[in-house]
Scaffold this active site. Structure first.
Site, PDB file in Angstrom:
ATOM      1  N   CYS A  36       1.064  -1.151   0.006  1.00  0.00           N
ATOM      2  CA  CYS A  36       0.116   0.004   0.127  1.00  0.00           C
ATOM      3  C   CYS A  36       0.853   1.314  -0.033  1.00  0.00           C
ATOM      4  CB  CYS A  36      -0.952  -0.022   1.066  1.00  0.00           C
ATOM      5  SG  CYS A  36      -2.336   0.978   0.945  1.00  0.00           S
ATOM      6  N   HIS A  79      -3.771  -4.856  -0.127  1.00  0.00           N
ATOM      7  CA  HIS A  79      -3.141  -5.375   1.200  1.00  0.00           C
ATOM      8  C   HIS A  79      -3.445  -6.971   0.980  1.00  0.00           C
ATOM      9  CE1 HIS A  79      -3.070  -1.774   3.604  1.00  0.00           C
ATOM     10  NE2 HIS A  79      -3.671  -1.434   2.524  1.00  0.00           N
ATOM     11  N   GLU A 130      -2.215  -8.886   3.062  1.00  0.00           N
ATOM     12  CA  GLU A 130      -2.555  -9.257   4.787  1.00  0.00           C
ATOM     13  C   GLU A 130      -4.142  -9.346   4.902  1.00  0.00           C
ATOM     14  OE1 GLU A 130      -1.343  -6.552   3.735  1.00  0.00           O
ATOM     15  OE2 GLU A 130      -1.745  -5.120   5.125  1.00  0.00           O
TER      16      GLU A 130
END
Lengths: 257, 208
Positions: free
Chosen positions: B79, B183, B185
């Protein structure tokens, strides 16, 4: 391409998921981490935890719930309830939340929205608005902002407050119709469409979902970016996967479960 | 060890927790000396470009990233951490980026809601850099989670795009540097698969 998110909402009271009808009558719906994991497996796009614990000395319980969830579930997590200062937001974000929701404290002190946005970015700030229709039948619709879990009238106009929140730095709005919450009569579509038209940040619709058709209406008629529901998922009536299939069948773009 | 650089910006735990869940030896690192000894680096980040770039420099972690880039230590920017690898951003024109990848960070196209806060599909554009190990086994049109109002320009390093008011750079790669605008994650199974590829790559390039 714009897709619509499906978000199960978990009201958490002292570490347990509960669900109320019209903001009262709570019943126990399970362990938050367990439910979060189940919804992730079903294809939930995001999760919202709302801490409704009455006593502030038990807030640490919520931080623990957030930490344990973030260790097991790898989709976005918004946590609201009891966020009154930048420090509260920081605690939740450090525990693993991606966004924090502010409601009563933002009405009491609107600068809080700007402070959190400044410190962590506006994508972290969700302003939750509890709205009740206050116009008489036949008159142009108006809604009033309520705080303290729906108990306190503020005199604020919902559309004006929503615009102010965006100007202050809200990255998303989560709007709950108190008239519909827990009724299973569907979203207040007029309310959602009015806010969607006025505000150019993502809008999450909440309050009133009783069927999959209600989720579809929220997206197609209400024009919202995300649909939030609690009891239809908690009670096991529908899975998130079924909700997404219904949206897709109606021509709404969703991430397949 | 994989060092997730902790420079005080936003939710850094998610990247660390996802890597640990995958069985990697990952931890949040604030000390530049410790970060410099790691086998791989993750540069996360949310919020605005300028404050993130300043925070990274104030903590001396910019030099760790530059050193990693020049010595071939695998690095993944996520990001705003991805955006920091570029020359600069229209979001904060006064604050330079690290300049490790050519190009600038631009606002998302007009006519779409900002931030893009949603799941979107990854596309591998024809004629762009061939996809290496990090993107291996990530099927065309996979869904991942984005939260951003700015994105790097599409350059020769772009390996993935998404459609949001036009094509938007979603991932780039140059040598040992990787970056994702989305993202991983927070992108469920697809994101974890990308992070697992990164972990495997780090393990096969471990320092002697």
């Amino acid at each position: 391409m714009q897709s619509v998110r499906v978000i199960p909402c978990l009201d958490v009271d002292d570490g347990r998921v509960v669900k109320g009808v019209r903001f009262v009558d709570l019943f126990d719906a399970g362990d938050p981490v367990e439910l979060a994991t189940r919804y992730d497996e079903q294809g939930a796009d995001e999760l919202v935890f709302l801490d409704i614990t009455a006593s502030s000395d038990r807030r640490a319980t919520m931080v623990d719930v957030v930490e344990r969830t973030a260790e097991a579930v790898f989709i976005p997590l918004t946590v609201g309830g009891g966020v009154r200062a930048v420090g509260d937001a920081r605690r939740l974000l450090r525990a693993g939340a991606d966004k924090v929701g502010v409601n009563t404290a933002a009405v009491d002190r609107p600068a809080l929205v700007a402070e959190i946005a400044e410190e962590f970015g506006r994508q972290c700030v969700v302003v939750a608005i509890d709205a009740r229709r206050c116009s008489s039948e036949g008159a142009p619709p108006r809604w009033e902002v309520f705080t303290h879990g729906g108990r306190t009238a503020t005199g604020l106009d919902v559309l004006a407050w929503a615009e102010q929140c965006v100007a202050l730095g809200a990255g998303e709005l989560l709007v709950t119709s108190m008239d519909r919450d827990g009724t299973r009569d569907g979203f207040d579509l007029e309310l959602m469409a009015a806010i969607s038209k006025r505000c150019d940040v993502p809008l999450v619709a909440s309050g009133g979902v009783g069927s999959l058709a209600h989720l579809v209406e929220g997206a197609t008629v209400g024009g919202v970016d995300a649909v939030l529901a609690a009891s239809i998922f908690h009670l096991g009536e529908f899975t998130v996967a079924e909700a997404k299939a219904a949206l897709a069948a109606a021509g709404v773009t969703v991430r397949p479960a | 060890m994989i060092a997730v650089l902790d420079y005080g910006i936003g939710n850094l735990r998610s990247a660390e927790k996802a890597l640990c869940w995958l069985g990697a030896d990952a931890k949040l690192v604030t000390d530049p000396g410790e970060a410099a000894r790691s086998d791989g680096l993750v540069l996360p980040g949310v919020g605005a470009f300028g404050p993130a770039a300043r925070a990274l420099r104030e903590r001396g972690l910019d030099e760790v990233v530059e050193e990693a880039a020049s010595t071939g230590v695998p690095l993944l920017g996520i990001c705003v951490g991805f955006q920091l690898l570029f020359e600069g951003s229209d979001e904060d024109p006064g604050e330079p980026g690290l300049g490790l990848l050519p190009g600038r960070v631009r606002p998302l196209p007009a006519g779409v809601k900002k931030p893009q806060m949603q799941w979107n599909q990854l596309h591998r554009p024809d004629g762009m850099a061939s996809a290496s190990g990090l993107w291996g086994e990530i099927p065309e049109a996979s869904w991942v989670y984005f939260v951003h109002s700015f994105a790097p320009e599409i350059t020769e390093d772009t390996v993935m795009t998404c459609e949001y008011g036009g094509p938007v750079a979603a991932a780039a790669e140059r040598g040992s540097l990787w970056g994702t605008q989305f993202h991983p994650e927070k992108s469920g199974r697809v994101g974890l698969a990308i992070l697992a590829n990164f972990v495997r790559h780090v393990e096969s390039h471990r320092r002697p």
